[in-house]
Scaffold this active site. Sequence first.
Site, PDB file in Angstrom:
ATOM      1  N   HIS A  82     -37.641 -53.834   4.494  1.00 62.16           N
ATOM      2  CA  HIS A  82     -35.956 -53.620   4.765  1.00 62.16           C
ATOM      3  C   HIS A  82     -35.874 -52.272   5.445  1.00 62.16           C
ATOM      4  O   HIS A  82     -34.442 -51.935   5.453  1.00 62.16           O
ATOM      5  CB  HIS A  82     -35.410 -53.840   3.463  1.00 62.16           C
ATOM      6  CG  HIS A  82     -33.886 -54.279   3.519  1.00 62.16           C
ATOM      7  ND1 HIS A  82     -32.862 -53.615   2.901  1.00 62.16           N
ATOM      8  CD2 HIS A  82     -33.314 -54.984   4.410  1.00 62.16           C
ATOM      9  CE1 HIS A  82     -31.703 -53.928   3.336  1.00 62.16           C
ATOM     10  NE2 HIS A  82     -31.811 -55.022   4.162  1.00 62.16           N
ATOM     11  N   HIS A  91     -21.468 -52.740   4.473  1.00 57.10           N
ATOM     12  CA  HIS A  91     -23.013 -52.855   4.446  1.00 57.10           C
ATOM     13  C   HIS A  91     -23.365 -51.481   4.047  1.00 57.10           C
ATOM     14  O   HIS A  91     -24.649 -51.373   4.055  1.00 57.10           O
ATOM     15  CB  HIS A  91     -23.503 -53.468   5.997  1.00 57.10           C
ATOM     16  CG  HIS A  91     -24.877 -53.942   5.794  1.00 57.10           C
ATOM     17  ND1 HIS A  91     -25.983 -53.282   6.408  1.00 57.10           N
ATOM     18  CD2 HIS A  91     -25.339 -54.948   5.273  1.00 57.10           C
ATOM     19  CE1 HIS A  91     -27.118 -53.716   6.233  1.00 57.10           C
ATOM     20  NE2 HIS A  91     -26.858 -54.956   5.591  1.00 57.10           N
ATOM     21  N   LYS A 121     -35.384 -48.820   7.660  1.00 55.41           N
ATOM     22  CA  LYS A 121     -34.976 -48.420   8.902  1.00 55.41           C
ATOM     23  C   LYS A 121     -35.341 -46.982   9.351  1.00 55.41           C
ATOM     24  O   LYS A 121     -34.511 -46.272   8.579  1.00 55.41           O
ATOM     25  CB  LYS A 121     -33.441 -48.389   9.245  1.00 55.41           C
ATOM     26  CG  LYS A 121     -32.844 -50.100   8.807  1.00 55.41           C
ATOM     27  CD  LYS A 121     -32.657 -50.325   7.612  1.00 55.41           C
ATOM     28  CE  LYS A 121     -31.994 -51.899   7.449  1.00 55.41           C
ATOM     29  NZ  LYS A 121     -31.743 -52.240   6.235  1.00 55.41           N
ATOM     30  N   ASP A 125     -21.107 -36.388  -8.766  1.00 58.16           N
ATOM     31  CA  ASP A 125     -20.413 -35.213  -9.004  1.00 58.16           C
ATOM     32  C   ASP A 125     -20.040 -34.765  -7.547  1.00 58.16           C
ATOM     33  O   ASP A 125     -19.610 -35.692  -6.670  1.00 58.16           O
ATOM     34  CB  ASP A 125     -21.135 -34.014  -9.696  1.00 58.16           C
ATOM     35  CG  ASP A 125     -21.681 -34.699 -10.980  1.00 58.16           C
ATOM     36  OD1 ASP A 125     -20.921 -35.449 -11.699  1.00 58.16           O
ATOM     37  OD2 ASP A 125     -22.645 -34.426 -11.624  1.00 58.16           O
ATOM     38  N   LYS A 184     -24.881 -48.237   1.672  1.00 58.19           N
ATOM     39  CA  LYS A 184     -25.488 -48.193   0.482  1.00 58.19           C
ATOM     40  C   LYS A 184     -25.522 -46.898   0.166  1.00 58.19           C
ATOM     41  O   LYS A 184     -26.503 -46.292   0.504  1.00 58.19           O
ATOM     42  CB  LYS A 184     -27.028 -48.917   0.687  1.00 58.19           C
ATOM     43  CG  LYS A 184     -27.000 -50.461   1.070  1.00 58.19           C
ATOM     44  CD  LYS A 184     -27.969 -50.981   1.763  1.00 58.19           C
ATOM     45  CE  LYS A 184     -27.935 -50.699   3.293  1.00 58.19           C
ATOM     46  NZ  LYS A 184     -27.018 -51.517   4.101  1.00 58.19           N
TER      47      LYS A 184
END
Length: 471
Positions: free
Chosen positions: A216, A390, A218, A397, A392
């Site tokens: 997965h 999409h 990139k 903080d 992630k």
Amino acid sequence: MPLSELWPDLKPWLLAVWAAYLVVLAGWIVLQKREPIATLSWIMSLALLPVLGLLIYHFLGPQRIRRQRLRRSRARASLDDTLPAGLKASADCTTVARLGQSSTGFAPSSATRAELMSGGGPTLDALLEAIAGATHHVHVEYYIFEPDHTGTTVRDALVAKAKAGVRVRLLLDAIGSGRLREGFLAPLREAGVEIAWFHPARLRWLWRPRVNLRNHRKVVVVDGRIGFTGGINITDEENERVRADAFHDLHLRLEGEVVRWLQLAFLEDWNYATGTALRDERLWPPSEAGVILAQVLPAGPDSPWEAIHRVKVEAIHQANRRVWLVTPYFVPGEAAKMALTSAALRGLDVRVIVPAHSDSAIVSAAARSYFDELVSAGVRVFEYQPRMLHTKALLIDDDTCLVGSANFDHRSFRLNFELSVLLHDDAIAARLEAQMTEDLGHCREVRPDRPADGFGRRLAEASARLFSPLL
């Protein structure tokens, strides 16, 4: 003789065969030593679906992971004598960074420049600019590479550099990029681009399936000096200049020492996929230390430590003021859920942003089954409305963030080969905060006093949650 007459004699034998089948397979699954709920879920599936369940487990279950770990470790070992001296462990790092180093073997590093890019359009522009400036090599690794307008644009840029004498290597996931055909790839091969497939479909898959072990990641590395990673694939579906409903996502452009670790991640994956260890000093140009603390975190089923999962949970526990999480797929395990609710109960500003409209109905239903518990603990949950979210990313903080390919779910933490970057820098954190704040302006908050869902929806969400360990 009619079956009705044979049935009294056959029934005890069929029950005995079914019981033996269940005992053997249950023992096999128990020996995987996974979480009890995941183990029980698989055993129940096999019991209720004697034939179909076995096929599902064979192709999607975890039993092949140990074999993959051994093969990946051999891939890394074959590179050891070719790596520059600078790629070594560090004894001077924070608790979170030390955890990342121990669980991945990738030490904390630094960047002279780190640019956070929002959307497929700006990311494509920066990528094409970097490729156009390449003089020695371009290494490209993607989960999804589509034969559409965006994919053709990138392909043609790679063809042009290969014809100019630049070494171009392209590593693609066999399922994520499964729509590519030889007609699309032919110009690349004719120009001299080296193409490799991660876990390609082969006849031996029937015995050793790898459907569930996907790459997965990139990653793009240009001349060992410029690196890209994040969540954006090469597809019109993630390019808002081509499609108004394109996925909303983030990507990183990096320069400095940290690019060496991106290069190492690519070389390990290339060696694993092709069996070839690339040995060339020009892959490792001199790099300059920067003021931005950065650490590459590769993770996958080749390691038992769930590195990105551990780092995210530890970072949440270390937070003092704020935890902002954005993810397209939210299916937390007990440790991750406990970290989020504990942070909220400590009085921190905890926010979780997920898409209101996902491309996976069952994952969305499973995610919503957690909302009541989160909200009751003080976590603010937001659903992004305009299009598929999409992104992630995790913001801790005012100075720490994690951006990459990994979702906040079991699949990313345990089954997929993922890669994220841990960044410790006020400016990058401020940029991520600004982007998240903008996204929050397009969200609807899940309120604790909202009307109760109907019985059918609540049942669907609770049922989807039962499959959380398998998602």
